[in-house]
Design a protein around this motif. Structure first.
Motif, mmCIF file in Angstrom:
data_model
loop_
_atom_site.group_PDB
_atom_site.id
_atom_site.type_symbol
_atom_site.label_atom_id
_atom_site.label_comp_id
_atom_site.label_asym_id
_atom_site.label_seq_id
_atom_site.Cartn_x
_atom_site.Cartn_y
_atom_site.Cartn_z
ATOM 1 N N THR A 86 4.159 4.590 -1.770
ATOM 2 C CA THR A 86 3.197 5.293 -0.923
ATOM 3 C C THR A 86 3.772 5.523 0.466
ATOM 4 O OG1 THR A 86 1.390 4.260 -2.140
ATOM 5 C CG2 THR A 86 0.856 5.227 0.004
ATOM 6 N N ARG A 87 4.433 4.506 1.011
ATOM 7 C CA ARG A 87 5.017 4.632 2.344
ATOM 8 C C ARG A 87 6.159 5.648 2.347
ATOM 9 N NH1 ARG A 87 5.834 -1.566 4.163
ATOM 10 N NH2 ARG A 87 6.712 -0.587 6.033
ATOM 11 N N LEU B 16 3.529 -1.437 -1.058
ATOM 12 C CA LEU B 16 3.222 -0.009 -1.133
ATOM 13 C C LEU B 16 4.443 0.859 -0.794
ATOM 14 C CD1 LEU B 16 -0.274 -0.052 0.632
ATOM 15 C CD2 LEU B 16 0.181 -0.077 -1.827
#
Length: 502
Positions: A434-435, A431
């Motif tokens: 997203t992070r 991710l």
């Protein structure tokens, strides 16, 4: 009823009973002008149309702060409280609102928006803040004067708005308008008082280049202006201008009006021919000109007239081997230069997506559509960076250290420090995108595991796969199997605004 609430009611009653001269004609109208943020948006539009960079930044921070404060006050805070509005009967009829609000009273949304905009503007420009703060205070005061809010609602709203403006600093640090130290020692460049022996190429497709050219002709009456038409080759026009400067016999200079891509092309030619370059900002963003301390046409004109100059480094990209994804045939190494930034990965994909859509949608809509496309469809780029195999969403290299660290690169304090500012977004972590977004939104990017930064003088990138291009000062170039990044120190002499010794 608690003590604070009783005090709030008493203060409201005192204001309602007061009859100061002249305010009945001013405050109600002023308060209505701020409905839905119209007053502040109009002010931001006026600032945005100015040619002052700090005013434009003040407008953007003010509007961003207003948006945050409006959501915080009207969408969040008001839903958590149930305070009723003051009784309108206590307020004289001439002062009452034509359309009384129906939402809860605490906090005052108008006050939150006013304080947020004024604080945001003040953070960027204290001089503009000196005008914005009294206006915001008057709007906030009008909410009590017209009977829409208790004083406590206004105070809480103003505090919330100021806090939202201060919070923007976590994602958007303040820009220092002090010019970069382009050279520790002054470089001699010829003084050209009326622009004689100065040939300036104007890229008419860049931002406000046409209006800049007209002003330039008025301020430097002997300048040789050459306007690039849409079907003309920019590099060929710059090459001819540089050759004509050298053929003139007298000491002269090459000038350019345009954005960063145009200036990049002119800088390479000026460096190759050892000509001083005069940069007149006329593009959309003008990052390089701003880092030089050239914020207005007058800054550049004064430097040319007085003969003030320095030298700057150029970032250098050496390409070796076949183009990424093609056969094994290896050509001769090729060298390209960048004034500002180099990148592979998501940013170069975004630039190419924007270019493919720009002629249909325009620049900024194309950029938005391209961003959505890249985030939805993009994949990490695989490469060996200084001998270490990496999976990268982005590899960025700046020509000199950029500020602020841990955020999106914004400006440089030095243009001759001999370093490359390397920033990478690691695509190997789960991710990662997203992070990355979460770290940016929370202001913790510098501590995120998906983000790495370093200052180096040399970087080697091998075995590039997953992308066929790299971006250099906003322009895309086919990527070869091996790219070597380093610096060409003090490669370009350039006109700079005069700075008093510190």
């Amino acid at each position: 009823m608690g003590r604070l609430e009783k005090l709030d009611v008493r203060l409201f009653d005192r204001v309602a009973a007061a009859h100061p001269r002249g305010l009945d004609l001013v405050l109600p109208r002023l308060g209505r002008s701020a409905d839905h943020g119209v007053l502040w948006l109009a002010g931001a539009a006026a600032l945005g149309l100015s040619r002052n960079r700090s005013a434009r930044r003040a407008a953007m921070r003010g509007v961003g702060s207003l948006a945050l404060a409006s959501v915080a006050a009207n969408v969040v805070a008001k839903q958590l409280t149930g305070r009723r509005r003051p009784a309108a009967d206590a307020v004289p009829m001439a002062r009452r609102l034509l359309h009384p609000p129906i939402t809860t009273s605490f906090p005052s949304g108008h006050s939150a928006s006013a304080a947020a905009f004024a604080t945001g503007v003040t953070l960027e420009s204290p001089w503009l803040g000196a005008a914005a703060i009294p206006l915001a205070a008057a709007v906030a005061g009008s909410r009590v004067y017209t009977g829409a809010h208790y004083p406590g609602d206004v105070i809480a709203g103003a505090a919330l708005g100021a806090a939202m403006a201060a919070l923007t600093l976590r994602w958007w640090p303040l820009r220092d308008d002090a010019p970069a130290q382009a050279a520790r020692a002054r470089v001699d460049v010829p003084a050209l008082p009326e622009g004689q022996n100065l040939i300036v190429v104007v890229n008419s497709s860049s931002g406000s280049a046409d209006s800049v050219a007209a002003e330039l002709r008025a301020q430097l009456p002997r300048v040789d202006l050459r306007i690039r038409e849409e079907d003309q080759d920019l590099r060929a026009l710059l090459e001819q201008a540089a050759a004509d400067v050298q053929a003139g016999g007298d000491i002269g200079a090459l000038g350019v009006v345009g954005g960063d891509g145009t200036i990049n092309a002119a800088a390479l030619i000026a460096a190759e021919r050892r000509l001083p370059l005069a940069v007149f900002p006329g593009g959309t963003l003008n990052h390089f000109a701003a880092d030089l301390g050239i914020f207005t046409l007058r800054d550049a004109v004064a430097a040319v007239q007085e003969g003030h100059g320095g030298s700057v480094d150029l970032g250098r990209v050496t390409s070796k081997g076949p183009a990424a994804g093609e056969g094994d045939e290896e050509g001769d190494p090729e060298t390209a230069y960048f004034l500002n930034t180099f990148s592979i990965g998501a940013y170069s994909d975004l630039v190419r997506a924007r270019e493919s859509l720009q002629k249909y949608l325009g620049k900024w809509p194309a950029l938005g559509v391209g961003l959505v496309r890249v985030l939805a469809q993009g994949k990490p780029t695989r490469a060996v960076v200084d001998g270490v195999e990496r999976s990268l969403w982005l590899l960025f290299a700046g020509n000199g250290r950029y500020d602020p660290p841990g955020f999106a690169p914004s400006f440089r304090r030095s243009l001759d420090d001999g370093t490359l500012d390397i920033r990478a977004v690691d695509g190997s972590h789960p991710l990662a995108r997203t992070r990355l977004v979460a770290a940016f939104l929370t202001g913790t990017l510098s501590r995120s595991r998906v983000y790495q930064a370093a200052a180096v003088s040399h970087l080697r990138i091998d075995g590039i796969s997953g992308t066929a291009h790299y971006a250099r000062d906003g322009e895309t170039t086919p990527a070869t199997e091996t790219l070597i990044l380093d610096k060409a120190p003090h490669a370009l002499n350039i006109y700079l605004p005069h700075r008093d010794p510190v």
